[in-house]
Design an enzyme around this catalytic site. Structure first.
Site, PDB file in Angstrom:
ATOM      1  CE  LYS A  98      60.357   5.584   7.065  1.00 37.26           C
ATOM      2  NZ  LYS A  98      59.425   6.723   7.184  1.00 37.26           N
ATOM      3  CD  GLU A 145      53.948   6.513   2.056  1.00 40.84           C
ATOM      4  OE1 GLU A 145      54.854   6.639   2.901  1.00 40.84           O
ATOM      5  OE2 GLU A 145      52.783   6.142   2.336  1.00 40.84           O
TER       6      GLU A 145
HETATM    7  O1  KIV Z   1      55.785   3.782   8.682  1.00 37.78           O
HETATM    8  C1  KIV Z   1      56.023   3.115   7.675  1.00 37.78           C
HETATM    9  O2  KIV Z   1      55.757   1.909   7.614  1.00 37.78           O
HETATM   10  C2  KIV Z   1      56.649   3.797   6.552  1.00 37.78           C
HETATM   11  C3  KIV Z   1      56.735   3.061   5.264  1.00 37.78           C
HETATM   12  C4  KIV Z   1      55.410   3.027   4.632  1.00 37.78           C
HETATM   13  C5  KIV Z   1      57.780   3.618   4.369  1.00 37.78           C
HETATM   14  O3  KIV Z   1      57.056   4.903   6.683  1.00 37.78           O
END
Ligand code: KIV
Length: 276
Positions: free
Chosen positions: A113, A182
């Site tokens: 991600k 978010e």
């Molecule tokens: O780092 C994380 O836990 C995240 C989530 C809040 C989506 O990016």
């Protein structure tokens, strides 16, 4: 067999809600996996809830890989997504590719991600071209906290809302299989969810998203320094842990722990020999 990106995309088409949760260690990941949560994010939020940093910015690749490996070892079914830390995908496409590959090759994750919209679209596309599934992340992107000026709701003005729509479209067109929204107003998240073909996973983005993600420490109530408005505490683990640790402390001090039940015996004759 682990969940695939195609199964996640199909869930959107079928209108089936997608659940995602963070995990950072083997023991917790096993529980999350056994419950059947399909997406486990080794989030850089571990910087705050596990490592005690003030933000996600100090988190390094080595720290992320260390925790990703533990989560992968604890899971059989879930897709494990490694969160690319601050400045590990910004400098060049080459660095983004190298670091994304480390999550897959060394960490054992199935996807990565990264935060950003239009500005990271080229990197998303190049990582996907290498066969690495990418999840996007727009709205409140904690790695840009200094630029955003705090943990505030994003997309409230017409310009900001339009920018978020464009960011979501750019990430989807670049080939991401899903995108985190978010801390954006719920109606805007619903609109983005309708406009893009890939699943939206909301955190503080309302019920209209295709799925939801939460930081596990927030929903278990084990991290109490700051509880975000979007988090619901399904348990109050901090209190339960504190009371158990207090009982242990008191029993050791009082000499009532351990009892015979937690101790090991030995042959009396051997003991007698030793005492001679
Ligand atoms: O780092 C994380 O836990 C995240 C989530 C809040 C989506 O990016």
């Amino acid at each position: 067999m682990r969940i695939t990106i195609n199964q996640i995309k199909e869930m959107k088409q079928k209108g089936e809600k997608i659940t995602m949760l963070t995990a950072y260690d083997y023991t917790t990941a096993r529980i999350v996996d056994e419950v059947g949560i399909p997406l486990i994010l080794v989030g850089d939020s571990l910087g705050m809830v596990v490592l005690g940093y003030e933000s996600t910015i100090p988190v390094t690749m080595e720290e992320m890989l260390h925790h990703t490996k533990a989560v992968v070892r604890g899971t059989k079914q879930a897709m494990v997504i490694g969160d690319m830390p601050f400045m590990t995908y910004h400098i060049s496409v080459a660095e983004a590719l190298k670091n994304a590959a480390r999550f897959i090759q060394e960490g054992g994750a199935q996807a990565v991600k990264l935060e950003g919209g239009v500005t990271v679209a080229e990197k998303v596309s190049r990582i996907v071209d290498c066969g690495i599934p990418v999840m996007g992340h727009i709205g409140l992107t904690p790695q840009s906290i200094h630029q955003l000026g705090g943990y505030k709701v994003q997309g409230k003005t017409p310009e900001a809302a339009n920018k978020l729509i464009k960011d979501a479209q750019a990430v989807a067109e670049a080939g991401a299989f899903a995108i985190v929204l978010e801390t954006v107003p719920a109606p805007l998240a619903t609109l983005i969810t309708q406009r893009i073909s890939i699943p939206t996973i909301g955190i503080g983005a309302g019920i209209g998203c295709d799925g939801q993600v939460q930081v596990i420490n927030d929903i278990l109530g084990s991290f109490t320094e700051f509880v975000p408005k979007h988090a619901k505490q399904y348990a109050k683990l901090a209190g339960i842990m504190s009371s158990a640790i207090t009982q242990y402390y008191n029993e050791v001090k009082a000499g009532s722990f351990p009892t015979d039940q937690q101790s090991f015996s030995m042959d009396e004759s051997i003991l007698a020999e030793l005492s001679k």
